[in-house]
Design an enzyme around this catalytic site. Structure first.
Site, PDB file in Angstrom:
ATOM      1  N   TYR A   1      -5.375   5.469  -9.103  1.00 49.10           N
ATOM      2  CA  TYR A   1      -6.546   4.661  -8.714  1.00 49.10           C
ATOM      3  C   TYR A   1      -7.768   5.058  -9.530  1.00 49.10           C
ATOM      4  CZ  TYR A   1      -4.089   2.608  -4.764  1.00 49.10           C
ATOM      5  OH  TYR A   1      -3.195   1.892  -3.992  1.00 49.10           O
TER       6      TYR A   1
ATOM      7  N   CYS B   1       0.823  -1.223   0.000  1.00 47.55           N
ATOM      8  CA  CYS B   1       0.000   0.000   0.000  1.00 47.55           C
ATOM      9  C   CYS B   1       0.855   1.271   0.000  1.00 47.55           C
ATOM     10  CB  CYS B   1      -0.889  -0.029   1.239  1.00 47.55           C
ATOM     11  SG  CYS B   1      -1.757   1.508   1.539  1.00 47.55           S
TER      12      CYS B   1
END
Ligand SMILES: N[C@@H](CCC(=O)N[C@@H](CS)C(=O)NCC(=O)O)C(=O)O
Length: 364
Positions: free
Chosen positions: A231, A88
Site C-alpha cells: 500500500y 481486502c
C-alpha cells in the site's frame, strides 16, 4: 500493530482490562462534539502525509470476545457476524481463520460489493456498500441484520458521529448491535483462541506458545514491509516515499524467500498465523499489486520458494474459498480513480494456484 492477546485463560483478566481501556480511549477519540467539525478520512488514499507517504490510521473498535461466559462479549455460537470484502487482505485473513478453525457455522459472514460507491447522497464519501439483493453481485450479499446500505452505516449504528474510516473487517455483535473489533490482527487471535468450545477444529493452534516469539518477529517484518508495504508503494504521492517503500518491500521478500528455502513455513514446519498474514498479500501480488501498486521490480512467480509456498497455502482445504480473484481485481482496479482513472482491469496473468507445488517434497 500486533495483537497482544495471550491465548491462555489465566491472562483473560489482564486482557479484558487492556481491551476496556483501549475501547474507552478510542471511543473518546472517535466521537466528535457537534461544535468541533472533524474531517472524515474518505478512504486510504486520503491517508497520505505532506511528505507524500502513505500513513495508515489505527483501527478504532478494540474490544475482545472471550471464552468466559460472563464476558461482555462471550464466545457464543450465532451471536457474531463477520462483515468482509473478499477483495481486502485484512478481512481475508479473518475469513481464512473462520475456515481453518471450522468456525464458519458458528460465526456468519458476508461480503460487500467489490467496488467502492457513494455511501450517501448528502456527501461524496466513497466506500464499501452492500448489494440491494443477493443476486446483484456474485459473492456479495445484502446486510442480513441491520438493513445497512454501506459499511459506513454499520459504524454509525455502533457509534453516532463516527468520524473514522469505515473499514472491513468488522466483527459485529448481533445482540448488542455494535462493532466488537475492526482490527484483523486482533480478530484472528480471538478466532484462534477464544472460540474453541464451538470450533470444529479446536486443536488447531495457529499461535502456539512455543512459536510466539518467532511469529511476532516474522509479523513485524511482514506487516510493515509487505502487507502494508504494498500500500505504501501504491498510495505514495512522491517518488521518494515510493522508492523507499519498494526497497523495503523487496528486501523483505528476499528475506522470506531465503527463509522458505530452508523450511516449509515461515516459523518452521507448521502453519502459523505468520503464514496466513503473509499469504493474503502474496496471493494478490502478481494479479494486482505488481501493476496497480507498481510493485513490479520482481514478480511473485519469479521467486520459486514464495510462489510454491503461496500455492501450498492456497491448496489447504477451505483456503481457496476465501480467495475471490474476481472481487480482488475489480476492487483495486476499480476503486482508486486517482491511480487508475478509467478503471480498466488488466487481463493477466490469471495464475493457477491449484497447480502442483514442491513444498511437501522438500520439507515433510
Ligand atoms: N487495520 C485494519 C485495516 C483494514 C483496512 O484498511 N481495510 C480496507 C480494505 S483492504 C478498508 O476497509 N478500507 C476502506 C477505505 O479505504 O475507505 C485491519 O487490519 O483490520
Amino acid at each position: 500493530m500486533l495483537g497482544l492477546v495471550p491465548s491462555s485463560s489465566s491472562s483473560h483478566l489482564l486482557c479484558r482490562s487492556l481491551a476496556a481501556a483501549r475501547t474507552l480511549s478510542v471511543a473518546a477519540a472517535g466521537s466528535s462534539s457537534s461544535s468541533s467539525p472533524v474531517k472524515m478520512a474518505r478512504s486510504a488514499l486520503d491517508e497520505v502525509t505532506d511528505t507524500g507517504a502513505f500513513d495508515r490510521t489505527p483501527s478504532t473498535f478494540r474490544s475482545f470476545v472471550f471464552r468466559d461466559a460472563s464476558a461482555r462479549f462471550p464466545a457464543v455460537a450465532g451471536r457474531y457476524h463477520l462483515y468482509v470484502s473478499y477483495a481486502c487482505p485484512w478481512a481475508s485473513r479473518c475469513l481464512a481463520y473462520l475456515k481453518l478453525k471450522g468456525l464458519d457455522h458458528a460465526i456468519s459472514f458476508s461480503s460487500v460489493k467489490p467496488i467502492f460507491e457513494r455511501t450517501r447522497e448528502s456527501d461524496d464519501h466513497l466506500g464499501w456498500v452492500f448489494p440491494a439483493t443477493a443476486d446483484e453481485v456474485p459473492g456479495a450479499g445484502p446486510d442480513p441484520f441491520n438493513g445497512a446500505k454501506s459499511v459506513r452505516d454499520l459504524y454509525e449504528i455502533a457509534s453516532t458521529n463516527y468520524t473514522g474510516k469505515p473499514t472491513v473487517p468488522v466483527l459485529w455483535d448481533k445482540q448488542l448491535k455494535t462493532v466488537v473489533n475492526n482490527e484483523s490482527s486482533e480478530i484472528i487471535r480471538m478466532l484462534n483462541a477464544e472460540f474453541n468450545d464451538i470450533a470444529e477444529n479446536p486443536g488447531l493452534d495457529l499461535n502456539p506458545a512455543h512459536l510466539q516469539v518467532s511469529i511476532d518477529e516474522v509479523n513485524g517484518l511482514v506487516y510493515d514491509a509487505i502487507n502494508n508495504g504494498v500500500y505504501k508503494c501504491g498510495f505514495a504521492k512522491k517518488q521518494g516515499p515510493y522508492d523507499e517503500a519498494v526497497t523495503t518491500l523487496y528486501e523483505a521478500l528476499d528475506k522470506c524467500e531465503e527463509i522458505l528455502g530452508k523450511q516449509r513455513y515461515m516459523c518452521g514446519n507448521q502453519l502459523t498465523e505468520a503464514d496466513v498474514r503473509l499469504f493474503v498479500t502474496l496471493i494478490r501480488f502478481d494479479e494486482v499489486y505488481a501493476v496497480h501498486f507498481k510493485c513490479n521490480k520482481k514478480l511473485l512467480r519469479e521467486y520459486p520458494n514464495l510462489f510454491n509456498y503461496t500455492k501450498d497455502i492456497y491448496q489447504i482445504p477451505g483456503i481457496n474459498s476465501t480467495v475471490n480473484m474476481e472481487h480482488i481485481r475489480k476492487h483495486y482496479y476499480g476503486s482508486h480513480p486517482s491511480i487508475n482513472p478509467y478503471g480498466i482491469i488488466p487481463q493477466g496473468p490469471n495464475i493457477d494456484y491449484n497447480a502442483p507445488h514442491d513444498r511437501e517434497r522438500l520439507f515433510l
